[in-house]
Design a protein around this motif. Structure first.
Motif, short mmCIF file in Angstrom:
data_model
loop_
_atom_site.label_atom_id
_atom_site.label_comp_id
_atom_site.label_asym_id
_atom_site.label_seq_id
_atom_site.Cartn_x
_atom_site.Cartn_y
_atom_site.Cartn_z
N VAL A 163 18.10 11.62 68.37
CA VAL A 163 18.77 12.39 69.42
C VAL A 163 18.63 11.70 70.78
O VAL A 163 19.59 11.62 71.55
CB VAL A 163 18.20 13.83 69.46
N LEU B 18 19.45 20.10 74.91
CA LEU B 18 20.68 19.29 74.94
C LEU B 18 21.62 19.74 76.04
O LEU B 18 22.22 18.94 76.74
CB LEU B 18 21.46 19.45 73.62
N THR B 19 21.78 21.08 76.13
CA THR B 19 22.75 21.59 77.10
C THR B 19 22.12 21.80 78.48
O THR B 19 22.82 21.76 79.48
CB THR B 19 23.35 22.94 76.62
N ALA C 168 13.75 23.93 66.68
CA ALA C 168 15.12 23.43 66.68
C ALA C 168 15.93 24.11 67.79
O ALA C 168 16.74 23.46 68.47
CB ALA C 168 15.77 23.69 65.32
N GLU C 169 15.70 25.38 68.00
CA GLU C 169 16.41 26.11 69.07
C GLU C 169 16.07 25.51 70.44
O GLU C 169 16.95 25.33 71.29
CB GLU C 169 16.02 27.59 69.01
N GLU D 67 15.16 22.48 71.05
CA GLU D 67 15.77 21.15 71.17
C GLU D 67 17.27 21.25 71.48
O GLU D 67 17.81 20.47 72.26
CB GLU D 67 15.59 20.37 69.86
N VAL D 68 17.93 22.22 70.84
CA VAL D 68 19.36 22.39 71.11
C VAL D 68 19.55 22.88 72.55
O VAL D 68 20.44 22.40 73.27
CB VAL D 68 20.03 23.37 70.12
N LEU D 69 18.70 23.82 72.96
CA LEU D 69 18.79 24.31 74.34
C LEU D 69 18.62 23.15 75.32
O LEU D 69 19.33 23.04 76.32
CB LEU D 69 17.73 25.38 74.57
N ASP E 77 14.05 13.49 66.78
CA ASP E 77 14.07 13.32 68.24
C ASP E 77 14.49 11.91 68.63
O ASP E 77 15.22 11.72 69.60
CB ASP E 77 12.67 13.54 68.83
#
Lengths: 333, 333
Positions: free
Chosen positions: B96, B159-160, B152-153, B155-157, B93
């Motif tokens: 990121v 991002l967008t 992880a999903e 965290e990626v979500l 994190d």
């Protein structure tokens, strides 16, 4: 030698023999890289997965299982697991190395960003873990958990060892055993475990993968100083420019006189590289026979890999795995 | 209310009650963060682990197991597993988010580099996986593998979704369920599973952790606009400056007139922030009652967490877990 004909390369022959199962592996990979909620995940993964790597590691799992007479379906899951772990490490490696190209395409960290590469790598690692849990084998999980820890440990060791001239062949071996050979070894070993092979054969598969992986990485590092960019997709001198201390340089440093040592300190440790330094480095590598000595080491490890296969009776897959060990070194002229 | 007295905080009381087992967890963490070959690993890990986080997640595992009458030793391993997963995600994190501070200290990515944070995070994640394999429970591995993928999903979500004004409360909930609540839920659930609790109680523990984690994250996001930096260790407006769309802003955006909408587009979507924008944002949050509505949501989730505990008979640990749900929201004045 017919090894130069693409269709006769051992991994192409393996790919043909295992085509049906590899289709299932590819299907499972595409299925599991999906994410209902975060479309960024399959975008990033597909970019890398579909760039067409050789799928060498999952093929080793399938080949090992089949050589041990396996007729179930769990080897497909394990092969996909191994490829997911590999893909996750590639995404993170590209962030760590600040790479711009992988498999002839722009890297994900360049096309999207480092954040996406880190987090999608984490997702794939977690996914690999989910798939292996489905095989219901604690032993397989134990092997792959250990391999994952060894990979990361090798990568961290490389961070501190790569630009340090005190790094010797023993440390180099530890690094590549971690970052490369650990997954080759685990890929082979779980193929034997899932097939219920004897302990002797499981150990032999592990040794084969370990030695094959070491040989593979030594040749990779050799090609970085001696390759044909067209054939390998790598540029000569990348490791040199990134100040990565690999086996050819370690061998040359070990024989360096004071003046040469000062050169290596400047270009590797201090990173003050100038025009003409790569040529000078190549000259030193040749003068001390470092290229040839590195190739001899790779041959020795390939020989060890082939020796491990003696635990298995003669057969088509055994022959191909034997040829694969030869081929890995044959890449280096 | 005595909740303000440090020693009377529910997690301090839990910590005292579980002190013996937490000592074992800490010992196991220190033992397993070692690396024979790569000293960088324990350096980076110790920096974070010994900065003194609240150890809330491993405490939940221990508390759940004990509430279900467990008397074995595997809950200690699971608690260490959970803390390792948490630590791995913190390291990633901070890369990121490009964070400079965590738990009042400089982050590892600042003290060492992003590379070390990425790779040591990978190592800790693999280590967590090794420890859970030792518990010999496929079900536990299944739960923690799913949680890891969900984290992880999420965290990626994020991002967008974070800089997109189209992000609504449903997407926000999905993000925080992933990045925060999934590990709270799994931490509680595995405590019940390892204790052999009934399916009803296991499901209740999962619901408790999920709702507690959601409430916890909502309050965290609220404090980012309303906190006392001295008490929370966070600076007011960090999320605003990082253009992270969190619940208070989502609520204000939903009620924005054209002019306000243009403001949010400029500062969040386009990131063109000027002097005085944070004050303007705070003004809009208050004008639309967004802070109070956010706090009401957090209270609702804390209530759900407490409701889930009704599956358990009265007892000391149940009371503390109940108080913990109150305390999580009480942090927000």
């Amino acid at each position: 030698m017919s090894l130069d004909q693409p269709s006769d390369r051992p991994h192409d022959r393996l790919a043909r023999l295992l085509a049906g199962e590899m289709d299932q592996v590819n299907h499972l990979i595409r299925d599991r890289m999906a994410s209902e909620h975060a479309p960024r995940i399959p975008e990033v993964t597909a970019h890398l997965v579909e760039a067409g790597g050789k799928r060498l590691r999952p093929m080793l799992t399938l080949a090992a299982a089949r050589m041990c007479g396996y007729s179930g379906v769990n080897h497909v899951k394990l092969a996909a697991t191994v490829e997911f772990i590999h893909t996750a490490t590639l995404l993170h490696d590209d962030v760590v190395d600040e790479s711009a190209q992988r498999r002839g395409r722009a890297t994900a960290n360049l096309l999207w960003d480092n954040k996406s590469s880190v987090l999608v790598g984490d997702y794939l690692f977690a996914r690999s873990f989910q798939i292996m849990v489905e095989t219901d084998s604690l032993r397989v999980m134990d092997i792959l958990a250990d391999a994952s820890a060894t990979i990361a440990e090798g990568e961290v060791l490389q961070l501190t060892a790569a630009q340090n001239l005190a790094t010797d062949e023993a440390i180099y071996l530890q690094v590549i055993r971690g970052k490369t050979a650990a997954l080759f070894a685990a890929a082979c070993e779980v193929g034997g475990v899932v097939a219920g092979a004897s302990e002797e054969q499981v150990a032999a598969l592990r040794d084969y993968g370990d030695a094959l992986g070491i040989s593979f990485q030594i040749v990779d590092d050799l090609l970085d100083y001696d390759g044909d960019a067209g054939a390998t997709g790598k540029n000569v001198g990348d490791d040199f420019r990134e100040r990565k201390l690999t086996l050819p340089v370690i061998k040359a440093v070990a024989q360096a006189n004071d003046e040469e040592r000062a050169f290596w300190q400047r270009v590797i440790e201090k990173g003050r590289q100038e025009e003409g330094d790569l040529d000078q480095a190549l000259g030193l590598l040749h003068r001390h026979g470092a290229m040839e000595a590195t190739r001899t080491d790779a041959l020795m490890w390939a020989g060890r890999a082939k020796g491990a296969l003696q635990a298995f009776p003669a057969g088509e897959i055994k022959d191909m795995l034997d040829d694969l060990a030869d081929f890995v070194v044959a890449r280096a002229h």
